[in-house]
Design an enzyme around this catalytic site. Sequence first.
Site, PDB file in Angstrom:
ATOM      1  N   HIS A 256       0.819  -1.184   0.196  1.00 11.09           N
ATOM      2  CA  HIS A 256      -0.020   0.049  -0.180  1.00 11.09           C
ATOM      3  C   HIS A 256       0.764   1.358  -0.152  1.00 11.09           C
ATOM      4  O   HIS A 256       0.663   2.518   0.605  1.00 11.09           O
ATOM      5  CB  HIS A 256      -0.871  -0.051   1.495  1.00 11.09           C
ATOM      6  CG  HIS A 256      -2.342   0.529   1.107  1.00 11.09           C
ATOM      7  ND1 HIS A 256      -3.412  -0.195   0.946  1.00 11.09           N
ATOM      8  CD2 HIS A 256      -2.620   1.828   0.877  1.00 11.09           C
ATOM      9  CE1 HIS A 256      -4.345   0.858   0.971  1.00 11.09           C
ATOM     10  NE2 HIS A 256      -3.905   1.975   0.805  1.00 11.09           N
ATOM     11  N   GLY A 289       6.934   2.347  -4.877  1.00 10.98           N
ATOM     12  CA  GLY A 289       8.229   2.883  -4.886  1.00 10.98           C
ATOM     13  C   GLY A 289       8.751   2.671  -6.622  1.00 10.98           C
ATOM     14  O   GLY A 289      10.008   3.196  -6.869  1.00 10.98           O
TER      15      GLY A 289
END
Length: 361
Positions: A256, A289
Amino acid sequence: MAPLTLAGIERAARDQLSPEIWDFVEGGSGAERTLAANREMFGRHAFRPRALVDVSVCAPAVDLLGATLQLPVGIAPMAYHRLVHPDGETATARAAGKAGALLVAGIFASRTLEDIAAAATGPLWLQLYWLRRREALAALVERAEAAGYAALLLTVDAPRIGRRLRDLRNGFAVPPEIRAVNLDPALMAASHHAGQGSSGIAEHAREQFDPTLTWADLAWLRERSRLPLVLKGVLTAEDARRAADHGVDAVVVSNHGGRQLDGALPALAALPEVVDALPPHIPALLDGGVRSGADIAVALALGARAVLVGRPAFWGLATGGEAGVGQVLDLLRDELEHTMALLGRPSVADLDRTALAPWPV
Ligand SMILES: Cc1cc2nc3c(=O)[nH]c(=O)nc-3n(C[C@H](O)[C@H](O)[C@H](O)COP(=O)(O)O)c2cc1C
Ligand SMILES: CCCCC(=O)C(=O)O
């Protein structure tokens, strides 16, 4: 000059947004260890380039649940796109369509499911949270099918909201003019008021999310829809096997974006064990990321079918609406093709674990 990296777009977005909204978007939970680790993991891999390969054509297209994605990228489900731009999800949908990317609309979309579908020209999925009010979920599923959504994605890492200290400090609440228009306002009221020491988001989830959700409940969704079912928030081989046993069509390896369990495995670190545990016909996606085309290449080499990007889509939306999201996706495509060419792996099928080595220092 157009930005050369997503980081440039991120800086521009920061200047556009209020500090509270910026913190809500950028922030993670707890000490933000998982948020940081999602990024750091990409730096642990080095490419092993192969020379003397014809790379005149680099084609990053992939198949996913019966559709072709020209770019192995989707926009991760995020609540309330209108927090960062007045057009909201319809702008995001148009940009994703033009770029050949997937859009996962959120259950807390700030535009109607039907308007988003009308703006979309590429694959479109709907993300769900397990609401206590099951009839509200059933109604959304029915609307999604009627509007042409191609899959349902259930988020399974949020039985409650992570301790997002930035939001708690800011007393973050969703501004009253920005609404989760696909749900009954009575269901959403708590999101717009931050209680003492809490956030509107956390209060809302406490009131409306059903933490009794277990594997057995997936049958309820299956009974209501023939759409493929995707689980988002799988980080272990054990859960990957259970997902396969329950007939799930795809999983998203995700923590998440570091916003739920702080200290949870970085998404990229969990990817190989999930991929290895799944039968070959069940694809794994990855999010958390991903900030460049090189990052996408790493994820694909470790077995992801595609990646999702969250915050970068909001940076693009904040800075330029549809065109801004388009800029983010175009940059990712250019960087990915560039990486594939210099790596000597012109198709996604060539991107496997032999493309990577551990970063040696
Ligand atoms: C502002 C924001 C809102 C989000 N809202 C949701 C949501 O409603 N449902 C969900 O499943 N995930 C949500 N997420 C998580 C994203 O789907 C995704 O997992 C995460 O952002 C990926 O990490 P990245 O931002 O580093 O790309 C949200 C993330 C952000 C940043
Ligand atoms: C209750 C809204 C939750 C949105 C979300 O999932 C996130 O902010 O990460």
